[in-house]
Design a protein around this motif. Structure first.
Motif, PDB file in Angstrom:
ATOM      1  N   VAL A 151     -16.116  -5.996   0.109  1.00 60.55           N
ATOM      2  CA  VAL A 151     -15.075  -6.627  -0.256  1.00 60.55           C
ATOM      3  C   VAL A 151     -13.847  -5.683   0.337  1.00 60.55           C
ATOM      4  CG1 VAL A 151     -13.368  -7.789  -2.034  1.00 60.55           C
ATOM      5  CG2 VAL A 151     -16.367  -7.643  -1.842  1.00 60.55           C
ATOM      6  N   VAL A 152     -13.906  -4.655   0.459  1.00 57.71           N
ATOM      7  CA  VAL A 152     -11.969  -4.313   0.321  1.00 57.71           C
ATOM      8  C   VAL A 152     -11.648  -3.842   1.616  1.00 57.71           C
ATOM      9  CG1 VAL A 152     -11.045  -1.260  -0.173  1.00 57.71           C
ATOM     10  CG2 VAL A 152     -12.671  -2.165  -1.231  1.00 57.71           C
ATOM     11  N   LYS A 153     -13.544  -4.361   2.611  1.00 56.31           N
ATOM     12  CA  LYS A 153     -12.639  -3.938   4.574  1.00 56.31           C
ATOM     13  C   LYS A 153     -12.819  -5.311   4.832  1.00 56.31           C
ATOM     14  CE  LYS A 153     -15.905  -0.499   6.004  1.00 56.31           C
ATOM     15  NZ  LYS A 153     -16.994   0.163   6.068  1.00 56.31           N
ATOM     16  N   ALA A 154     -12.691  -6.290   3.915  1.00 55.22           N
ATOM     17  CA  ALA A 154     -12.862  -7.918   4.316  1.00 55.22           C
ATOM     18  C   ALA A 154     -11.363  -8.357   3.730  1.00 55.22           C
ATOM     19  CB  ALA A 154     -14.050  -9.018   3.523  1.00 55.22           C
ATOM     20  N   MET A 155     -11.196  -7.555   2.825  1.00 56.74           N
ATOM     21  CA  MET A 155      -9.321  -8.369   2.173  1.00 56.74           C
ATOM     22  C   MET A 155      -8.796  -8.078   2.916  1.00 56.74           C
ATOM     23  SD  MET A 155      -9.552 -10.011  -0.848  1.00 56.74           S
ATOM     24  CE  MET A 155      -8.787  -9.558  -1.468  1.00 56.74           C
ATOM     25  N   HIS A 156      -8.577  -6.201   3.779  1.00 54.96           N
ATOM     26  CA  HIS A 156      -7.641  -5.565   4.855  1.00 54.96           C
ATOM     27  C   HIS A 156      -7.491  -5.983   6.079  1.00 54.96           C
ATOM     28  CE1 HIS A 156      -5.984  -2.115   2.114  1.00 54.96           C
ATOM     29  NE2 HIS A 156      -6.925  -2.197   1.870  1.00 54.96           N
ATOM     30  N   TRP A 157      -8.905  -6.674   6.079  1.00 53.07           N
ATOM     31  CA  TRP A 157      -9.009  -7.014   7.365  1.00 53.07           C
ATOM     32  C   TRP A 157      -8.321  -8.764   7.449  1.00 53.07           C
ATOM     33  CZ3 TRP A 157     -10.265 -11.409  10.795  1.00 53.07           C
ATOM     34  CH2 TRP A 157     -10.352 -11.699  11.822  1.00 53.07           C
ATOM     35  N   ALA A 184      -7.472  -3.198  -2.603  1.00 52.16           N
ATOM     36  CA  ALA A 184      -7.528  -4.099  -1.633  1.00 52.16           C
ATOM     37  C   ALA A 184      -6.325  -5.703  -2.186  1.00 52.16           C
ATOM     38  CB  ALA A 184      -8.801  -4.417  -2.028  1.00 52.16           C
ATOM     39  N   PHE A 185      -6.809  -5.706  -3.630  1.00 50.62           N
ATOM     40  CA  PHE A 185      -5.849  -6.776  -3.665  1.00 50.62           C
ATOM     41  C   PHE A 185      -4.262  -6.911  -3.780  1.00 50.62           C
ATOM     42  CE2 PHE A 185     -10.366  -8.261  -4.873  1.00 50.62           C
ATOM     43  CZ  PHE A 185     -10.693  -9.826  -4.964  1.00 50.62           C
ATOM     44  N   LEU A 186      -3.858  -5.274  -4.522  1.00 51.87           N
ATOM     45  CA  LEU A 186      -2.673  -5.364  -4.042  1.00 51.87           C
ATOM     46  C   LEU A 186      -1.636  -5.267  -2.779  1.00 51.87           C
ATOM     47  CD1 LEU A 186      -1.277  -1.701  -6.406  1.00 51.87           C
ATOM     48  CD2 LEU A 186      -0.718  -4.608  -6.609  1.00 51.87           C
ATOM     49  N   ASN A 334       7.250 -12.514 -12.370  1.00 50.89           N
ATOM     50  CA  ASN A 334       5.908 -12.557 -12.701  1.00 50.89           C
ATOM     51  C   ASN A 334       4.481 -12.794 -11.404  1.00 50.89           C
ATOM     52  OD1 ASN A 334       3.044 -12.299 -14.605  1.00 50.89           O
ATOM     53  ND2 ASN A 334       2.679 -14.217 -14.725  1.00 50.89           N
ATOM     54  N   SER A 335       4.941 -12.309 -10.281  1.00 51.56           N
ATOM     55  CA  SER A 335       4.127 -12.565  -9.505  1.00 51.56           C
ATOM     56  C   SER A 335       2.676 -11.758  -8.959  1.00 51.56           C
ATOM     57  CB  SER A 335       4.510 -11.580  -7.995  1.00 51.56           C
ATOM     58  OG  SER A 335       5.024  -9.887  -7.985  1.00 51.56           O
ATOM     59  N   PRO A 336       1.837 -12.391  -8.535  1.00 51.00           N
ATOM     60  CA  PRO A 336       0.128 -11.117  -8.435  1.00 51.00           C
ATOM     61  C   PRO A 336       0.706 -10.128  -8.482  1.00 51.00           C
ATOM     62  CG  PRO A 336       0.212 -13.520  -7.054  1.00 51.00           C
ATOM     63  CD  PRO A 336       1.536 -13.376  -7.831  1.00 51.00           C
ATOM     64  N   THR A 337       1.460  -9.544  -7.223  1.00 58.20           N
ATOM     65  CA  THR A 337       0.980  -7.833  -7.012  1.00 58.20           C
ATOM     66  C   THR A 337       1.802  -7.908  -8.830  1.00 58.20           C
ATOM     67  OG1 THR A 337       2.307  -8.302  -5.313  1.00 58.20           O
ATOM     68  CG2 THR A 337       2.658  -5.664  -6.329  1.00 58.20           C
ATOM     69  N   HIS A 338       2.675  -7.757  -9.234  1.00 57.67           N
ATOM     70  CA  HIS A 338       3.078  -7.293 -10.909  1.00 57.67           C
ATOM     71  C   HIS A 338       2.226  -7.429 -11.673  1.00 57.67           C
ATOM     72  CE1 HIS A 338       5.991  -6.678 -13.953  1.00 57.67           C
ATOM     73  NE2 HIS A 338       5.638  -8.006 -14.654  1.00 57.67           N
ATOM     74  N   GLN A 339       1.111  -8.568 -11.944  1.00 58.05           N
ATOM     75  CA  GLN A 339       0.301  -8.932 -12.896  1.00 58.05           C
ATOM     76  C   GLN A 339      -0.415  -7.223 -12.476  1.00 58.05           C
ATOM     77  OE1 GLN A 339      -0.958 -12.760 -13.267  1.00 58.05           O
ATOM     78  NE2 GLN A 339       0.319 -13.736 -11.960  1.00 58.05           N
ATOM     79  N   LEU A 340      -1.160  -7.216 -11.410  1.00 60.30           N
ATOM     80  CA  LEU A 340      -2.672  -6.593 -11.104  1.00 60.30           C
ATOM     81  C   LEU A 340      -1.671  -4.544 -11.566  1.00 60.30           C
ATOM     82  CD1 LEU A 340      -4.440  -5.690 -10.570  1.00 60.30           C
ATOM     83  CD2 LEU A 340      -4.393  -6.248  -7.522  1.00 60.30           C
ATOM     84  N   GLU A 341      -0.342  -4.301 -11.626  1.00 58.73           N
ATOM     85  CA  GLU A 341       0.161  -3.356 -11.775  1.00 58.73           C
ATOM     86  C   GLU A 341       0.081  -2.848 -12.415  1.00 58.73           C
ATOM     87  OE1 GLU A 341       3.377  -2.752  -7.161  1.00 58.73           O
ATOM     88  OE2 GLU A 341       4.310  -3.676  -9.236  1.00 58.73           O
ATOM     89  N   GLU A 342       0.220  -4.265 -13.486  1.00 63.62           N
ATOM     90  CA  GLU A 342       0.809  -3.687 -15.055  1.00 63.62           C
ATOM     91  C   GLU A 342      -0.866  -3.630 -15.364  1.00 63.62           C
ATOM     92  OE1 GLU A 342       3.909  -3.837 -17.074  1.00 63.62           O
ATOM     93  OE2 GLU A 342       4.889  -2.597 -15.594  1.00 63.62           O
ATOM     94  N   TRP A 343      -1.332  -4.115 -15.371  1.00 67.28           N
ATOM     95  CA  TRP A 343      -2.575  -3.709 -15.512  1.00 67.28           C
ATOM     96  C   TRP A 343      -3.190  -2.363 -15.193  1.00 67.28           C
ATOM     97  CZ3 TRP A 343      -7.594  -2.564 -14.121  1.00 67.28           C
ATOM     98  CH2 TRP A 343      -8.622  -2.972 -14.928  1.00 67.28           C
ATOM     99  N   ILE A 344      -3.038  -2.445 -13.726  1.00 69.57           N
ATOM    100  CA  ILE A 344      -3.154  -0.872 -13.776  1.00 69.57           C
ATOM    101  C   ILE A 344      -2.756   0.190 -15.023  1.00 69.57           C
ATOM    102  CG2 ILE A 344      -3.267   1.373 -11.939  1.00 69.57           C
ATOM    103  CD1 ILE A 344      -3.706  -2.106 -10.048  1.00 69.57           C
TER     104      ILE A 344
END
Length: 432
Positions: A151-157, A184-186, A334-344
């Motif tokens: 999944v990590v490789k696929a997301m990056h590609w 990968a999602f970030l 409330n971008s996807p980036t912000h949501q995941l960064e806050e969760w992390i």
């Protein structure tokens, strides 16, 4: 015209939302047996209306799945691909696995199958969008590469090759996910990619949504029946659901070109991925946050839906025409980036970076020396005399005691002399 095949597909493990297909005799299809007439979602969900504005031209949809096979409806749509499983071919077009070999083709055909001249052939939601086929291997394929790493490789590609939409039609049936997926999602979010994820199916054992549908920032899709009710088997529930789309009596083009019926949120997700492609083509300046805002806020309520968002329907039934054409206020913050960064930040215990270490002082701090410790004396028995006892105990005691004894002796001697000096018989006379 090719024969329709029928399949009721429930869900697999790290987990697909479908399994296999079986052929259905032509006389079981009813009077209107054209393939196009079976795609009820095109009219009922505003897709044909949205085509008056756009059909998704110029938008790449990455289908991270078992591989997109070769078929007249699929070949013109696929513009690139790769394999990250170690079990497929370098172009991502060879189906990986046995039970799930057609899954990637079914998903891709719902999203962007091309009209190749046959007006009765199946057509995708975004028939002018492009497909990136990234083949991954599920457990039945026994891939040499671990699934989380795939999944990590696929997301990056996908991101590196220009995808603006990523479709993930699988679940892990667990709320949590490997930490490697954070980055990968970030990576996808930071490159303005909308990630669309299937919610999973009760029929395959998914009681509530699991990762990747639980990852902050994804657009999670639940499934409904043809009469727009939450599907009992071909959907699930959860607070992360964004919108709902058809998940029963769907069509899909198999890797060998045969068209089949199938069901599951694995099919609901690419319907929404196709709608996201339509929105991105119609509004190329919108970022991922506002694309998701358009898709969710223009959704219409399902029958009997009383709460928005709902754990069964999210914001409601997706509406392609409204998502493309309606006026939707822009949002920010409330971008996807912000949501995941806050969760992390809140839930991951990340190691301290070197830049966060305290800087050394310019001059060394002088610390005064500690006082010398007292010399440790050798322990002696309390019964034996020592210098302090003699000096401060014995001598003073003797100085007081000896004179007192001498005085006492002197008094005693004087008393005896006085007695002996009295005349004989003096006491007797006094008593007569």
């Amino acid at each position: 015209m090719r024969r329709l095949a029928a399949a009721l597909l429930a869900g697999a493990v790290a987990v697909l939302a479908c399994t296999a297909a079986s052929a259905a005799p032509a006389d079981e299809k009813g009077d209107d047996d054209s393939i196009r007439s079976q795609e009820y979602w095109l009219d009922e969900y505003g897709i044909t209306k949205a085509w008056e504005t756009t059909q998704g031209k110029g938008v790449k949809i990455a289908v991270i799945d078992t591989g997109v096979g070769h078929a007249p409806e699929l070949d013109p749509a696929v513009v690139g691909g790769t394999d990250v499983s170690g079990a497929g071919t370098s172009d991502g077009r060879t189906p990986v696995g046995t039970l799930d070999a057609n899954h990637g083709s079914w998903v891709a055909s719902l999203a962007a199958a091309r009209n190749h001249g046959d007006k009765e052939a199946m057509i995708g939601v975004a028939p002018k969008a492009d497909i990136l086929s990234i083949s991954i291997g599920f457990p039945d394929a026994s891939p040499p590469v671990p699934f989380t790493e795939q999944v990590v490789k696929a997301m990056h590609w996908a991101v590196d090759h220009g995808a603006k939409v990523i479709n993930l039609s699988f679940t892990t049936n667990t709320l949590d996910w490997d930490e490697s997926w954070d980055d990968a999602f970030l990576y996808a979010y930071q490159h303005d990619v909308v990630v669309v994820v299937a919610a999973g199916n009760r029929g395959s054992g998914t009681g509530v949504v699991g990762a990747p549908a639980t990852i902050p920032g994804v657009l999670t899709v639940a499934g409904v029946t043809p009469d727009e009710k939450a599907s009992r088997d071909a959907s699930t529930q959860g607070i992360t659901i964004g919108v709902s789309a058809p998940s029963e009596r769907l069509l899909g083009v198999s890797a060998d070109g045969e068209v089949v019926f199938w069901e599951g949120t694995s099919g609901a997700a690419p319907i929404v991925s196709g709608i996201v492609a339509l929105v991105r083509a119609a509004h190329p300046n919108l970022d991922a946050e506002n694309v998701i805002e358009r898709v969710t806020k223009t959704a219409r309520r399902a029958p009997g839906m009383t709460q928005v968002p709902s754990s069964l329907y999210g914001y409601g039934l997706v509406d392609a025409a409204a998502a493309v054409a309606d006026t939707v206020p822009l949002v920010s913050g409330n971008s996807p980036t912000h949501q995941l960064e806050e969760w992390i930040r809140l839930y991951r215990r990340a190691p301290v970076q070197a830049s966060q270490s305290p800087a050394p002082t310019e001059k060394a701090v002088e610390v005064p020396p500690l006082p010398r410790a007292d010399r440790v004396s050798t322990p002696v028995s309390p019964l034996l005399p020592d210098r302090d006892r003699v000096l401060y105990g014995s001598i003073p005691l003797m100085a007081v005691t000896v004179p007192a004894i001498l005085v006492l002796l002197g008094v005693t001697v004087a008393a005896r002399r006085l007695r002996s000096a009295r005349p004989p018989g003096a006491s007797r006379r006094k008593n007569l």
